[in-house]
Design a protein around this motif. Structure first.
Motif, PDB file in Angstrom:
ATOM      1  N   LYS A   1       0.843  -1.189   0.000  1.00 14.30           N
ATOM      2  CA  LYS A   1       0.000   0.000   0.000  1.00 14.30           C
ATOM      3  C   LYS A   1       0.881   1.242   0.000  1.00 14.30           C
ATOM      4  N   PRO A   2       0.411   2.352  -0.563  1.00  9.55           N
ATOM      5  CA  PRO A   2       1.216   3.581  -0.539  1.00  9.55           C
ATOM      6  C   PRO A   2       1.524   4.031   0.881  1.00  9.55           C
ATOM      7  N   LEU A   3       2.744   4.490   1.094  1.00 15.09           N
ATOM      8  CA  LEU A   3       3.110   5.103   2.370  1.00 15.09           C
ATOM      9  C   LEU A   3       2.465   6.485   2.499  1.00 15.09           C
ATOM     10  N   PHE A   4       2.440   7.209   1.390  1.00 12.98           N
ATOM     11  CA  PHE A   4       1.809   8.527   1.322  1.00 12.98           C
ATOM     12  C   PHE A   4       1.730   8.917  -0.149  1.00 12.98           C
ATOM     13  N   THR A   5       1.011   9.973  -0.437  1.00 14.43           N
ATOM     14  CA  THR A   5       0.874  10.473  -1.804  1.00 14.43           C
ATOM     15  C   THR A   5       1.264  11.942  -1.824  1.00 14.43           C
ATOM     16  N   ILE A   6       2.136  12.296  -2.752  1.00 15.88           N
ATOM     17  CA  ILE A   6       2.550  13.689  -2.912  1.00 15.88           C
ATOM     18  C   ILE A   6       1.561  14.375  -3.851  1.00 15.88           C
ATOM     19  N   THR A   7       1.034  15.488  -3.416  1.00 19.84           N
ATOM     20  CA  THR A   7       0.107  16.287  -4.211  1.00 19.84           C
ATOM     21  C   THR A   7       0.556  17.746  -4.189  1.00 19.84           C
ATOM     22  N   LYS A   8      -0.216  18.596  -4.840  1.00 24.02           N
ATOM     23  CA  LYS A   8       0.108  20.029  -4.842  1.00 24.02           C
ATOM     24  C   LYS A   8       0.117  20.602  -3.429  1.00 24.02           C
ATOM     25  N   ASP A   9      -0.613  19.968  -2.530  1.00 25.56           N
ATOM     26  CA  ASP A   9      -0.745  20.511  -1.176  1.00 25.56           C
ATOM     27  C   ASP A   9       0.460  20.234  -0.287  1.00 25.56           C
ATOM     28  N   ASN A  10       1.205  19.182  -0.598  1.00 23.26           N
ATOM     29  CA  ASN A  10       2.354  18.856   0.261  1.00 23.26           C
ATOM     30  C   ASN A  10       3.658  18.714  -0.517  1.00 23.26           C
TER      31      ASN A  10
ATOM     32  N   THR B   1      -4.369  17.365 -10.893  1.00 27.41           N
ATOM     33  CA  THR B   1      -4.421  15.950 -11.283  1.00 27.41           C
ATOM     34  C   THR B   1      -3.116  15.190 -11.092  1.00 27.41           C
ATOM     35  N   TYR B   2      -1.988  15.880 -11.174  1.00 25.81           N
ATOM     36  CA  TYR B   2      -0.720  15.171 -11.066  1.00 25.81           C
ATOM     37  C   TYR B   2      -0.432  14.831  -9.608  1.00 25.81           C
ATOM     38  N   LYS B   3      -0.016  13.614  -9.352  1.00 24.60           N
ATOM     39  CA  LYS B   3       0.300  13.164  -8.002  1.00 24.60           C
ATOM     40  C   LYS B   3       1.385  12.097  -8.086  1.00 24.60           C
ATOM     41  N   ILE B   4       2.034  11.833  -6.983  1.00 25.13           N
ATOM     42  CA  ILE B   4       3.072  10.803  -6.913  1.00 25.13           C
ATOM     43  C   ILE B   4       2.771   9.905  -5.714  1.00 25.13           C
TER      44      ILE B   4
END
Length: 456
Positions: free
Chosen positions: A80-89, A111-114
């Protein structure tokens, strides 16, 4: 001491310096391969906080089920993902993102995320490849200002597993192990800004001189591989074929390429299949040396080895590789569907390529990031002649654990200015996965064979 003696001593010193720069590594250094370093030259140990674990051998054949058509299962399906990088973080993680990745967050903030997963050091290769890499470390030397290789043959692989400069890192990507002779059908798309796209399907056939029985030793000495690319869809492009004989030292002996045009029914030499010549059916969104993230002669750039760093890079993208997906699931407006991707924290080698004075290329500068475990290029930032970040390349790494070779589930190239992108190498809707062990001969890779290959 006379002036003559001083000059003579200076010449000798410079000669010794040049020899030390160009020589292969010492036996003591090579002995690190398989001990403190992995057999391919990565740091075997993990990082200080344990977020990058130690390498313990990687994935082995049978790591996950393989379906009837040869598609590999996901050995990390339960992760499972540890976390997701978005524009907010994104600001919190920018020290572990490339400038290109950060630019994608700015270009597509909604829309772009990691998605970041646990780091799995899955890299592995057959023992014969490890042995070859050690031999390369002891014998291979750069020639012609790093544009060619001396004392290297195609069965060695990984020309410089303990690199000393930037061009040697680039050569490791180019000479990495890609498995045995193979055939595959891949898809490419260049979606419009609204996401509409047409799939271009291409049959690839690739053969390596050391795996062919009829290549004379003298003829094969300066060749890395032979390849054909046949467009099979859509109908308006079907039957066009490109043939490449990939040389090692392309300054000494330029890449040999031919093209068969199905409409004209003619075979012609194709010198444009190199450098910044147009990529096949790519709508101007990639050039010839964007394939495989980077390929071909390194002679137009000065290559600076910046060093190593830890980055979040596309890794173990088995989910993106799955035959259960349709291309419409992956190809979205602006960028591919990031929900299907997987990124991990890995150490990478950073290399900066700057166009040499007197040379030309549409990319004036390239910042390239190579995975330390596989030497595969996974992130590239391309800059134009004004110094502006223009295109961002991401290579979605997977290990073919049946072959022990690292490859891509997809290669994307994002044009930040046009707001469009190309995606290459998709196989999700192919009838079969890559077919290895093909018994190709030189007759399969001659200009005379192009016409038959292109018959519609």
């Amino acid at each position: 001491m006379t002036t003559k003696t001083i000059l003579k001593s200076s010449v000798i010193a410079l000669s010794l310096l040049a020899t030390s720069v160009m020589a292969a590594v010492s036996p003591d250094e090579a002995a690190k391969l398989g001990t403190s370093l992995t057999p391919l030259g990565a740091e075997k140990a993990g990082n200080a906080d344990g977020s990058i674990p130690a390498w313990t051998g990687g994935l082995k054949p049978g790591a996950a089920p393989v379906d009837a058509n040869g598609f590999l299962g996901n050995p990390f399906e339960s992760d499972k993902p540890l976390f997701t990088i978005t524009k907010d973080n994104v600001a919190q993680y920018k020290d572990k993102l490339t400038p290109g990745q950060q630019a994608l967050f700015q270009r597509y903030p909604d829309t772009y995320k990691i998605p970041v997963y646990p780091t799995r050091r899955s890299a592995a290769a057959p023992q014969k490849v490890y042995d070859a890499a050690k031999k390369s470390a002891l014998t291979t030397e750069p020639v012609n200002d790093g544009n060619g290789l001396k004392n290297f043959d195609q069965s060695h692989y990984y020309a410089f597993p303990i690199p000393k400069n930037g061009v040697e890192v680039v050569w490791n990507h180019e000479t990495r192990y890609k498995g045995t002779n193979y055939r595959q059908v891949i898809a490419q798309a260049t979606p419009q800004a609204n996401g509409t796209f047409t799939v271009v399907e291409m049959e690839m056939r690739v053969a390596f001189p050391e795996q062919m029985t009829d290549v004379p030793a003298d003829k094969g000495a300066n060749f890395l591989f032979y390849a054909t690319q046949t467009v099979v869809a859509p109908a308006r492009l079907a039957g066009n074929v490109t043939l490449v004989h990939e040389t090692i030292d392309q300054v000494k002996e330029p890449r040999l390429a031919w093209a068969y045009n199905a409409g004209q029914r003619r075979v012609r030499r194709a010198p444009q299949v190199a450098y910044d010549g147009p990529g096949t059916a790519a709508d101007g969104l990639r050039v010839a040396d964007n394939a495989d993230m980077y390929n071909g002669a390194p002679d137009r750039y000065d290559w600076k080895l910046v060093g190593k760093k830890e980055l979040y890079i596309p890794y173990n993208n088995y989910k993106l590789w799955s035959p259960s997906l349709k291309y419409a699931d992956i190809i979205k407006p602006g960028h591919i569907n990031q929900d299907l991707t997987r990124y991990e924290l890995h150490r990478v080698w950073e290399v900066e390529g700057t166009v040499k004075p007197g040379e030309r290329h549409i990319y004036a500068k390239r910042h390239m990031y190579f995975d330390e475990d596989t030497w595969q290029l996974v992130e590239v930032d391309h800059y134009d002649g004004r110094g502006q970040l223009w295109r961002v390349g991401e290579g979605f790494q997977v290990l073919d654990y049946q072959q022990g070779s690292s490859t891509y589930a997809a290669q994307s190239l994002y044009d930040l200015i046009a707001g469009r992108y190309s995606v290459l190498g998709l196989m999700n809707e192919s009838k079969r996965s890559t077919e290895y062990g093909k018994a190709y001969t030189m007759k399969d890779f001659t200009p005379a064979a192009l016409r038959n290959a292109g018959i519609r």
